[in-house]
Design a protein around this motif. Structure first.
Motif, PDB file in Angstrom:
ATOM      1  N   THR A 263      -9.123  -0.612   1.679  1.00 41.01           N
ATOM      2  CA  THR A 263      -8.690  -1.968   2.008  1.00 41.01           C
ATOM      3  C   THR A 263      -8.262  -2.071   3.463  1.00 41.01           C
ATOM      4  O   THR A 263      -8.528  -3.088   4.130  1.00 41.01           O
ATOM      5  CB  THR A 263      -7.517  -2.379   1.096  1.00 41.01           C
ATOM      6  N   GLY A 264      -7.605  -1.027   3.987  1.00 41.73           N
ATOM      7  CA  GLY A 264      -7.060  -1.054   5.339  1.00 41.73           C
ATOM      8  C   GLY A 264      -8.042  -1.474   6.416  1.00 41.73           C
ATOM      9  O   GLY A 264      -7.747  -2.397   7.197  1.00 41.73           O
TER      10      GLY A 264
ATOM     11  N   TRP B  96       0.838  -1.190   0.000  1.00 45.61           N
ATOM     12  CA  TRP B  96       0.000   0.000   0.000  1.00 45.61           C
ATOM     13  C   TRP B  96       0.875   1.242   0.000  1.00 45.61           C
ATOM     14  O   TRP B  96       2.092   1.176   0.022  1.00 45.61           O
ATOM     15  CB  TRP B  96      -0.905   0.003   1.238  1.00 45.61           C
ATOM     16  N   ALA B  97       0.235   2.416  -0.015  1.00 47.25           N
ATOM     17  CA  ALA B  97       0.942   3.696   0.088  1.00 47.25           C
ATOM     18  C   ALA B  97       0.033   4.714   0.754  1.00 47.25           C
ATOM     19  O   ALA B  97      -1.199   4.625   0.664  1.00 47.25           O
ATOM     20  CB  ALA B  97       1.374   4.193  -1.289  1.00 47.25           C
TER      21      ALA B  97
ATOM     22  N   PRO C 142     -14.895  -4.730  -3.333  1.00 40.73           N
ATOM     23  CA  PRO C 142     -15.664  -5.084  -2.137  1.00 40.73           C
ATOM     24  C   PRO C 142     -15.686  -6.583  -1.859  1.00 40.73           C
ATOM     25  O   PRO C 142     -15.894  -7.003  -0.718  1.00 40.73           O
ATOM     26  CB  PRO C 142     -17.079  -4.567  -2.459  1.00 40.73           C
ATOM     27  N   ASP C 143     -15.448  -7.391  -2.892  1.00 36.35           N
ATOM     28  CA  ASP C 143     -15.448  -8.841  -2.707  1.00 36.35           C
ATOM     29  C   ASP C 143     -14.139  -9.365  -2.128  1.00 36.35           C
ATOM     30  O   ASP C 143     -14.072 -10.514  -1.685  1.00 36.35           O
ATOM     31  CB  ASP C 143     -15.709  -9.550  -4.046  1.00 36.35           C
ATOM     32  N   HIS C 144     -13.096  -8.540  -2.154  1.00 33.11           N
ATOM     33  CA  HIS C 144     -11.796  -9.016  -1.689  1.00 33.11           C
ATOM     34  C   HIS C 144     -11.798  -9.323  -0.192  1.00 33.11           C
ATOM     35  O   HIS C 144     -11.209 -10.323   0.237  1.00 33.11           O
ATOM     36  CB  HIS C 144     -10.712  -7.996  -2.003  1.00 33.11           C
ATOM     37  N   GLY C 145     -12.422  -8.469   0.610  1.00 31.42           N
ATOM     38  CA  GLY C 145     -12.455  -8.691   2.055  1.00 31.42           C
ATOM     39  C   GLY C 145     -13.045 -10.047   2.412  1.00 31.42           C
ATOM     40  O   GLY C 145     -12.403 -10.855   3.108  1.00 31.42           O
TER      41      GLY C 145
END
Length: 260
Positions: free
Chosen positions: A161-162, A151-152, A241-244
């Motif tokens: 995402t965090g 990340w950055a 949104p599906d990644h989590g």
């Protein structure tokens, strides 16, 4: 350095799966005094299947002399899936012509999965702890499930995402899961940001970019999920949104696996 890798991999294309999509070799390259050197070969790529190796000098493509990665990319992209690309290679043992069967460019996600999923996660080199107690090596997480987030501070999608990763850390940390964020931002900046935002997981600063490059990062956020044996099990690029839920479901599965 990252820009050179993106150019060489040539994977980002909105027509990546179209029938007329241009071909790719699947190598990272750099020019040294007008000589194109292969610095990395993607596992399962056309170059890998044809036998091109790290350290090879790409001298000609279809008889045309090349002096830069851009020239290689341009000539290769004139081909389409199924065609043969004639690559003249220079090695210590002499020159050789390699016939590479062209294939369509995959997406960036697909490239990282080809190159890393099922393999030992690359070592972390030159990282510094930006939060207290942050693990300084992937080896230190052996026996745990690791979720590694590249990340950055300036990355908007990374801020989405965090919180999802912090939730996963809070929910499964006691069961043996560790979330680690790796950024090329300066250690002091990353530490200040992590404290101000109360990120909820460990943060490392990779100021030299060595570790970031080893993981093939060309877009952020990129999340790797690594099992207890240190093997990469999935890679996800960008915010979705599906990644989590996907990370959480995989984490549950990996936590249930026996420790090495």
């Amino acid at each position: 350095m990252l820009a050179a890798l993106i150019l060489a991999f040539a994977v980002a294309s909105p027509i990546a799966h179209a029938d007329d999509a241009p071909a790719w070799l699947g190598v990272a390259m750099e020019a040294r005094s007008g000589v194109v050197i292969v610095t990395h070969v993607i596992s399962g790529s056309p170059a890998d299947k044809a036998g091109i190796k790290i350290g090879d000098k790409i001298e000609r493509i279809d008889g045309t002399q090349v002096a830069s990665p851009g020239e290689v990319q341009r000539l290769v992209s004139d081909h389409h899936s199924g065609e043969t690309i004639d690559v003249k290679i220079g090695r210590a043992s002499g020159e050789t012509n390699i016939a590479v069967k062209a294939a369509q460019r995959p997406t960036m996600d697909e490239v990282l999965r080809m190159d890393h999923v099922g393999k030992i996660a690359p070592a972390w080199v030159g990282v510094q702890a930006a939060t207290p107690g942050a693990p300084l090596s992937i080896g230190a997480l052996k026996g745990k499930v690791a979720v590694v987030d590249f990340w950055a501070i300036s990355c908007g999608p990374c801020r989405l995402t965090g919180p999802e990763l912090a939730h996963i850390q809070a929910k499964y940390g006691a069961q043996g899961l560790t979330v680690v964020g790796i950024t090329t931002d300066a250690k002091s900046d990353a530490a200040e940001f992590a404290e101000r935002r109360s990120l909820g997981f460990s943060v490392l600063s990779d100021e030299t970019g060595t570790t970031t490059q080893a993981y093939g990062i060309s877009a952020i956020p990129t999340v790797y999920v690594v099992d207890k044996r240190g093997i990469v099990r999935d890679v996800m690029i960008g915010y979705d949104p599906d990644h989590g839920p996907r990370i959480e479901a995989l984490a549950q599965k990996l936590l249930a696996e026996p420790s090495p």
